[in-house]
Scaffold this active site. Structure first.
Site, mmCIF file in Angstrom:
data_model
loop_
_atom_site.group_PDB
_atom_site.id
_atom_site.type_symbol
_atom_site.label_atom_id
_atom_site.label_comp_id
_atom_site.label_asym_id
_atom_site.label_seq_id
_atom_site.Cartn_x
_atom_site.Cartn_y
_atom_site.Cartn_z
ATOM 1 N N ASN A 145 0.829 -1.203 0.000
ATOM 2 C CA ASN A 145 0.000 0.000 0.000
ATOM 3 C C ASN A 145 0.866 1.257 0.000
ATOM 4 O OD1 ASN A 145 0.646 -0.995 2.683
ATOM 5 N ND2 ASN A 145 -0.510 0.742 3.462
ATOM 6 N N GLN A 175 -4.943 -4.079 -1.550
ATOM 7 C CA GLN A 175 -4.567 -3.184 -2.657
ATOM 8 C C GLN A 175 -4.473 -3.928 -3.996
ATOM 9 O OE1 GLN A 175 -4.545 -0.026 -2.438
ATOM 10 N NE2 GLN A 175 -4.450 0.291 -0.228
ATOM 11 N N SER A 194 -11.007 -5.808 0.816
ATOM 12 C CA SER A 194 -11.813 -4.735 1.389
ATOM 13 C C SER A 194 -12.615 -4.047 0.284
ATOM 14 C CB SER A 194 -10.897 -3.725 2.077
ATOM 15 O OG SER A 194 -11.636 -2.612 2.503
ATOM 16 N N ALA A 195 -13.852 -3.647 0.615
ATOM 17 C CA ALA A 195 -14.756 -3.091 -0.396
ATOM 18 C C ALA A 195 -14.450 -1.639 -0.749
ATOM 19 C CB ALA A 195 -16.198 -3.200 0.102
ATOM 20 N N HIS A 196 -14.057 -0.849 0.254
ATOM 21 C CA HIS A 196 -14.005 0.595 -0.010
ATOM 22 C C HIS A 196 -12.779 1.014 -0.827
ATOM 23 C CE1 HIS A 196 -11.045 2.201 3.032
ATOM 24 N NE2 HIS A 196 -11.198 0.979 3.487
ATOM 25 N N THR A 233 -25.386 -9.559 12.509
ATOM 26 C CA THR A 233 -26.276 -9.444 11.353
ATOM 27 C C THR A 233 -25.494 -8.902 10.158
ATOM 28 O OG1 THR A 233 -28.113 -9.050 12.833
ATOM 29 C CG2 THR A 233 -28.432 -8.426 10.527
ATOM 30 N N CYS A 318 4.036 15.594 9.837
ATOM 31 C CA CYS A 318 4.862 16.644 10.434
ATOM 32 C C CYS A 318 4.906 16.423 11.932
ATOM 33 C CB CYS A 318 4.238 18.004 10.148
ATOM 34 S SG CYS A 318 5.292 19.062 9.191
#
Lengths: 371, 383
Positions: A145, A175, A194-196, A233, A318
């Site tokens: 990533n 990724q 992962s979906a997002h 659920t 930073c």
């Protein structure tokens, strides 16, 4: 805003959202309910599961469990698979894996970390040297990533099994899934997605398991959903979004990958070479170009870009206490390079104009750094 | 019988002819603190009574009163007619039902027919009859039942004195501009001056994009926490990015911080004049960092004429942290957002900068134009 931080998260696909809407407002039933509405929701889950799995693996050999995110899937895989002896991973993992490995130490399992090549991929020979007869789990990130480097997990899994036939092999594929073409080989036991990261929603992930590994444990106990492996659920709407977004991505996966690879190279060509150095390899993910502008601070340049209408990621903050990316540090870069890291990550809806505009703004921001 | 909260004030009684003024400001501050809660504020001699509030609001009212400067102590109690029967009925409600106790009477009304010891004995005896598990202990009782006989024919009956924050009513000691960073110290400095009655105007310097918005949000949150004590409804922010860039480009690196602080003080002084404030307040503590040496302080004082108050100057970090925890700003102060990008921090800052060298370096900059530009960037954020 030109959004080029797609490795962090992606804009949810409008098409997927529109199609999934039905499962939010109409078919909101509990998939465990034994009336018509429940059955309809359950059917959607089955369809989504079959599709999402079949795109990368043989459904006869693998199964898929929905989770709430990639991190949950990684945790479940690691704490199920590494029970004794030692567990081997790389210095280039996402925190979901590396922090879980550190936790293994508290549970009596020795974590071992293999070094990286400069491009962020794992040093295969060094990794294999860490594997012995007491190794129970080996985990190697599929696509970094941080740099986009791709590890050859099929070959690694095979070689690990030759050395330690009883060890399990897992890979964090967050990724890779829906971004680059590949199939899971038979030696891979666990794989997380992962979906997002591909146009779905935050709050949906999945753990893919080789059926030859029967030892996967539940980490959430309750109503026995997902074959008892993940109670709670089901997130029907989120899973529907994941399903439809994946359909879009897989429909043109190879063409998109080739196109994005072109954009990635054009972006690099357009950057001021006196200011930027490239950290991403040429044969890495087409979606990720990590660069550094030595002498600047990535976090600051990131905000300068935001104000110029471009969102990108960074490998540093930073922050005097924890200033650098742990992974890029492991790649062996000097502090001045680590300070100025920026990660530009693409998705198929990006255009060449956007990428070139971003390159111009990157040059501009870096030149104005420090006044 | 009426439920009341009795509020006693701290140093105001020391103020001879100005007492009326101090009391008026105190009263206004109490009203401000209780804004939004149904209540009635009554002034009796030497005390304030909060009355006519809903039972369910009592805790919130006490909590807010506990943060008003000038409050010496407060008590949740009952107000009754001053006849012994009514007093006893109230005492019965306030008294514990077991354990050791004593009755402690104070008579403001010196014409009251019973003396304090007589009332103590009378009410104490009747309470013992009512609650047989009680035991008198006049030296170290676990509980006390306080009777306060007022001059207006009433008595106040309560079980405890809760400590207030003390100090003087905010607004009675003019106004100061607090230079607030995201750190631990400056909020404590603001608190201490407000405790002495000073109205505090918050001023924050940022250098976006070298600092981030999270750091700014953190300072706004600090000001919000402080404003529960000090009042105040807004914080001003000034962008000093260009100043930092110019210093970084043109001046000796070891003076980066020294020069920036001189700009901050100049800007703060101008803000103070605009806002009618008469001093600056900083969280400096002697020797804590390179810019907080006496030479550093001298160099920043040299550019302003207003006094600069540094209430923490003699405090150790530990002492400051303890206070920050008590005030409630510590947790927010230690959130990990830097208030300055490390790129502008010299590796070896000057610890004892010479004024002549500083002034020489400063001449490389267009000081006035930079100040004007910074002031134009000023934003007000509501708390």
């Amino acid at each position: 805003m030109i959004y080029l931080d797609n490795a962090a998260t992606t804009r949810p696909s409008e098409g997927a959202l529109a199609r999934a809407q039905h499962y939010l407002t109409e078919c909101y039933y509990n998939p465990s309910a034994l009336y018509g509405g429940g059955a309809e929701a359950a059917r959607l889950l089955g369809e989504a599961r079959a599709f999402l799995l079949s795109r990368i693996a043989d459904p006869a050999r693998f199964s898929l469990t929905f989770t709430s995110c990639g991190t949950e899937a990684d945790n479940q895989a690691i704490f199920s698979a590494a029970r004794r002896g030692n567990a081997v991973t790389t210095a280039g993992e996402h925190a979901a894996v590396s922090e879980s490995f550190k936790e293994l130490k508290n549970r009596g399992v020795e974590p071992r970390f293999a070094p990286l090549h400069k491009d962020g991929s794992v040093d295969e020979e060094a990794l294999l040297r860490l594997v012995d007869e007491k190794t129970t789990l080996v985990s190697v990130i599929h696509v970094s990533n941080e740099t986009g480097a791709v590890n050859d997990i099929a070959s690694l899994a095979r070689r690990v099994k030759e050395r330690a036939p009883r060890a399990l092999f897992m890979s964090d594929g967050v990724q890779a899934y829906g971004k680059i073409p590949f199939r899971l080989s038979k030696d891979i036991d666990l794989y997380t997605v992962s979906a997002h990261k591909i146009g779905g929603l935050k709050g949906t992930g999945a753990l893919i398991r080789n059926k030859s590994y029967a030892g996967l444990c539940a980490h959430l106990h309750g109503g026995g959903q997902e074959g008892g492996l993940r109670s709670g659920t089901e997130n029907v709407f989120g899973i529907a979004c994941f399903y439809y977004a994946a359909q879009e991505k897989f429909a043109s996966l190879e063409a998109d990958a080739a196109r994005l690879k072109g954009y990635r190279e054009r972006l690099w060509e357009a950057l001021d070479k006196e200011r930027f150095v490239r950290l991403s390899p040429a044969d890495g993910s087409p979606c990720i170009l990590t660069v550094s502008a030595p002498g600047t601070r990535g976090e600051t340049v990131q905000r300068m870009l935001w104000d110029r209408g471009v969102a990108v990621g960074t490998g540093s903050a930073c922050n005097s206490k924890k200033p650098h990316s742990r992974v890029l540090e492991a790649c062996g870069y000097e502090n001045n390079v680590l300070d100025g890291v920026l990660r530009v990550s693409l998705c198929p809806s990006n255009t060449e104009e956007e990428v070139l505009f971003a390159a111009e703004k990157l040059n501009e921001a870096v030149r104005s750094f420090g006044g | 019988m009426e439920k009341v909260i009795i509020v006693r004030y701290a140093e105001i009684h020391l103020k001879g002819k100005n007492r009326g003024y101090f009391e008026r400001v105190f009263c206004v501050n109490l009203e401000k603190a209780l804004k939004g809660i149904r209540h009635e504020l009554r002034r009796t001699s030497g005390r304030y009574l909060v009355a006519a509030f809903a039972e369910s609001d009592a805790e919130e009212i006490c909590d807010r009163i506990s943060r008003v400067f000038g409050v010496h102590s407060y008590s949740l109690g009952l107000r009754v007619p001053n006849d012994p029967e009514s007093i006893f009925e109230a005492a019965k409600r306030v008294s514990p039902q077991s354990g050791t106790f004593k009755v402690d009477t104070h008579r403001a009304d010196k014409k009251y027919p019973m003396t304090s010891p007589e009332l103590n004995a009378e009410i104490g005896a009747r309470l013992l009859q009512t609650y047989p598990a009680l035991k008198v202990d006049v030296r170290t009782p676990a509980h006390s039942v306080y009777l306060d006989i007022r001059e207006d024919g009433t008595a106040l009956v309560f079980g405890a004195f809760e400590e207030g924050v003390g100090g003087m009513p905010v607004g009675t000691s003019s106004k100061g501009v607090l230079l607030i960073s995201g750190g631990i110290d400056s909020p404590v400095a603001g608190y201490m001056m407000a405790k002495r009655g000073m109205e505090v105007e918050y001023l924050h310097f940022h250098s976006y994009p070298y600092t981030n918005e999270q750091a700014r949000d953190k300072v706004v949150e600090l000001a919000r926490i402080l404003s529960r004590y000090t009042g105040g409804t807004a914080i001003s922010t000034v962008k000093v990015t260009h100043i930092q860039e110019e210093i970084h480009k043109k001046c000796a690196a070891e003076l980066n911080v020294t020069l920036l602080r001189r700009f901050m003080f100049r800007i703060a002084e101008r803000v103070a004049k605009r806002k009618g404030a008469k001093c600056l307040i900083t969280g400096e503590s002697l020797g804590q960092v390179a810019s907080q040496t006496i030479e550093g302080i001298t160099s920043s004082n040299a550019v302003v004429t207003l006094p600069v108050l540094r209430p923490l100057i003699g405090f150790d970090k530990e002492e400051i942290i303890l206070r920050a925890k008590k005030i409630g700003t510590f947790e927010t102060s230690v959130l990990p957002y830097e208030d300055c990008c490390t790129v502008f921090l010299p590796e070896f800052p000057a610890i004892k900068p010479k004024l002549s060298f500083i002034e020489e370096e400063e001449q490389k900059l267009n000081v006035e134009a930079l100040i004007e530009e910074a002031l134009e960037s000023m934003e007000r954020i509501s708390l």
